[in-house]
Design a protein around this motif. Sequence first.
Motif, PDB file in Angstrom:
ATOM      1  N   MET A   1       9.455  67.036 -49.998  1.00 37.78           N
ATOM      2  CA  MET A   1      10.566  67.364 -50.754  1.00 37.78           C
ATOM      3  C   MET A   1      11.848  68.752 -50.728  1.00 37.78           C
ATOM      4  N   ASN A   2      13.003  67.841 -51.832  1.00 39.69           N
ATOM      5  CA  ASN A   2      14.334  68.741 -51.196  1.00 39.69           C
ATOM      6  C   ASN A   2      14.733  68.959 -52.371  1.00 39.69           C
ATOM      7  N   ASP A   3      15.499  70.061 -52.948  1.00 37.86           N
ATOM      8  CA  ASP A   3      15.914  70.612 -53.459  1.00 37.86           C
ATOM      9  C   ASP A   3      16.897  69.637 -54.632  1.00 37.86           C
ATOM     10  N   GLU A   4      16.915  68.278 -54.036  1.00 38.27           N
ATOM     11  CA  GLU A   4      17.726  67.205 -55.082  1.00 38.27           C
ATOM     12  C   GLU A   4      16.472  66.849 -55.848  1.00 38.27           C
ATOM     13  N   ARG A   5      15.510  66.029 -55.408  1.00 35.06           N
ATOM     14  CA  ARG A   5      14.142  65.483 -55.773  1.00 35.06           C
ATOM     15  C   ARG A   5      13.782  66.273 -56.354  1.00 35.06           C
ATOM     16  N   ALA A   6      13.564  67.600 -55.991  1.00 34.17           N
ATOM     17  CA  ALA A   6      12.899  68.779 -57.139  1.00 34.17           C
ATOM     18  C   ALA A   6      13.748  68.836 -58.695  1.00 34.17           C
ATOM     19  N   ARG A   7      15.031  68.408 -58.671  1.00 30.15           N
ATOM     20  CA  ARG A   7      16.076  68.706 -59.760  1.00 30.15           C
ATOM     21  C   ARG A   7      15.368  67.980 -61.083  1.00 30.15           C
ATOM     22  N   GLY A   8      15.589  66.561 -60.215  1.00 28.39           N
ATOM     23  CA  GLY A   8      15.375  65.065 -61.156  1.00 28.39           C
ATOM     24  C   GLY A   8      13.846  64.830 -61.229  1.00 28.39           C
ATOM     25  N   VAL A   9      13.174  65.760 -61.311  1.00 34.62           N
ATOM     26  CA  VAL A   9      11.633  65.288 -61.856  1.00 34.62           C
ATOM     27  C   VAL A   9      11.201  66.323 -62.329  1.00 34.62           C
TER      28      VAL A   9
END
Length: 336
Positions: A1-9
């Motif tokens: 998990m990273n911040d970019e993916r978390a922002r998009g989900v």
Amino acid sequence: MNDERARGVGPVAHGSSDDPELLDFSANTNPRTPPGVADVYEDALDRAGSYPPEPPNEYRETAAEYVDVTPESVVPTPGGLAAIRLAIALAVDPGDSALVPAPSFGEYAREIRLQGGTPSFVSPEAIVEADPADHALAVVCNPNNPTGEAIAQDDLRTFARRCRESDTTLLIDEAFLGYTDRPSMAGTEGVVVARSLTKLFGLPGIRAGFAVATGPFGEAMRNARRPWNLGAPALAVGSHCMRQGAFVEATRERVARERERMREALATRFDVHESEGPFLLLEVGDRPVGRFVAAVRERAVAIRDATTFRGLDSHVRVAVREPEANDRLLEVLTDV
């Protein structure tokens, strides 16, 4: 998990109403709790001035007896969803694919996406016939939420063997299995089982559950689990609840009896799915679901808009509650 993916989900829509003026059929938790819970919680709160034991061996031993496994294979978690997240985080790497049932609990796909994986959707009844090869993970919800169907033990065992042969982790969410007399898959080689104490024992705010996993993956889960991830009240109440065999049996009988009574009454107006869970999925036909839910709400009853589940566009889900409350739901749904 990273911040970019978390922002998009984004978050997944869930049911339940917090309006005390409504009779809530949108959440599928038991309206009853086991006897003695309040006293156990109060006693545990007196001990909350210090950290709970680590690892919490009493809780692990009780959970092991509850699903007939060894305590070493139990991974305590704050609810079933935490067990699901931990398993997916360890099984799925960026670029991986995972077999996921749909319609089903939306958090499976969300957690897979948070890890950079891609969910590959299969109908709940057909997922055990799917080819697990080239998938890092396969997920089964048994019984499935929101449809209610359960998969036979022999079919699960055959699918588990095929997953082992494909080096695919099999995650089985048994959040509602306690409402049935079906055996758990806990302890099966290559299988991770997630269990929640929320549904059956009517305590969603306690946040207690566990995973069961053996072999190298089980070792990884135990090592990755955060220490002190359950507080003293959750550990004590969870252990107490899992010892309440008479409560579990009485709950199964009541829910089965009321579910069948409700199904027969509702089938005169709706297409009703067969279910082994504490809920029923209804197809409302060409009536707009949002308007239907709102009309029921105007009668002080909350039901679940099931269009938030992938693949459902004309459905609602209703919980099975106490007989008197169920009578009120039937009255509203046959009149609105």
